[in-house]
Design a protein around this motif. Sequence first.
Motif, mmCIF file in Angstrom:
data_model
loop_
_atom_site.group_PDB
_atom_site.id
_atom_site.type_symbol
_atom_site.label_atom_id
_atom_site.label_comp_id
_atom_site.label_asym_id
_atom_site.label_seq_id
_atom_site.Cartn_x
_atom_site.Cartn_y
_atom_site.Cartn_z
ATOM 1 N N UNK A 143 -6.964 -4.085 2.387
ATOM 2 C CA UNK A 143 -7.813 -4.156 3.842
ATOM 3 C C UNK A 143 -7.376 -2.886 4.639
ATOM 4 N N UNK A 144 -8.566 -2.697 5.413
ATOM 5 C CA UNK A 144 -8.129 -1.723 6.392
ATOM 6 C C UNK A 144 -7.063 -1.854 7.343
ATOM 7 N N UNK A 145 -6.704 -3.236 7.501
ATOM 8 C CA UNK A 145 -5.400 -3.165 8.519
ATOM 9 C C UNK A 145 -4.101 -3.088 7.845
ATOM 10 N N UNK A 146 -4.145 -2.992 6.496
ATOM 11 C CA UNK A 146 -3.058 -2.353 5.977
ATOM 12 C C UNK A 146 -2.818 -1.104 5.609
ATOM 13 N N UNK A 147 -3.968 -0.133 5.853
ATOM 14 C CA UNK A 147 -3.924 1.252 5.994
ATOM 15 C C UNK A 147 -3.199 1.427 7.358
#
Length: 164
Positions: A143-147
């Motif tokens: 997910x983008x949150x992990x990036x």
Amino acid sequence: MVDGSEHQLDLLILATGFFFNVQNVKKVTGVNGQSLADYWQTGIKNYRSITVPGFPNYFMLIGPSSPVTNLSLIEIAEIGVDYVMQCVQKIRRKEVTTIVPKNCVTDAYTEKLRNAFGETIWTSGCSSWYLDDEGIPATWPWPPSEYRRQLSVPELGDYDVICP
């Protein structure tokens, strides 16, 4: 320089353009004169889509394995710029002179990245410019949150750093 002359610089920024794979990165040269294209001939490896082993103080924005398929390019660039500027600030403050990701950390990161695609549509046999020669996508599997989390603060323990 080509003519053998040297120039004292505080910072050099090269805008090499957007290249989605190893094409056109032959002029990006790391230690021992190895080009980025040559380094990537055995598979595209980088650390968190920003840095590459053997290429000290070299930073990419929206590099291979960025979340280009699930996040705005503007936001990817902003996250990357913030990360790079944190590294540059460490250099400016003379905390470090050189930052380059460790090979072992990059290898582990690349393996985790590749395994994360599992049975997704990316690895279902489709033909796409996102895929490398081994069929591994050059995008982000999480997910983008992990990036955002991974690029919130540089973990200097993941890098070989040279201090003044």
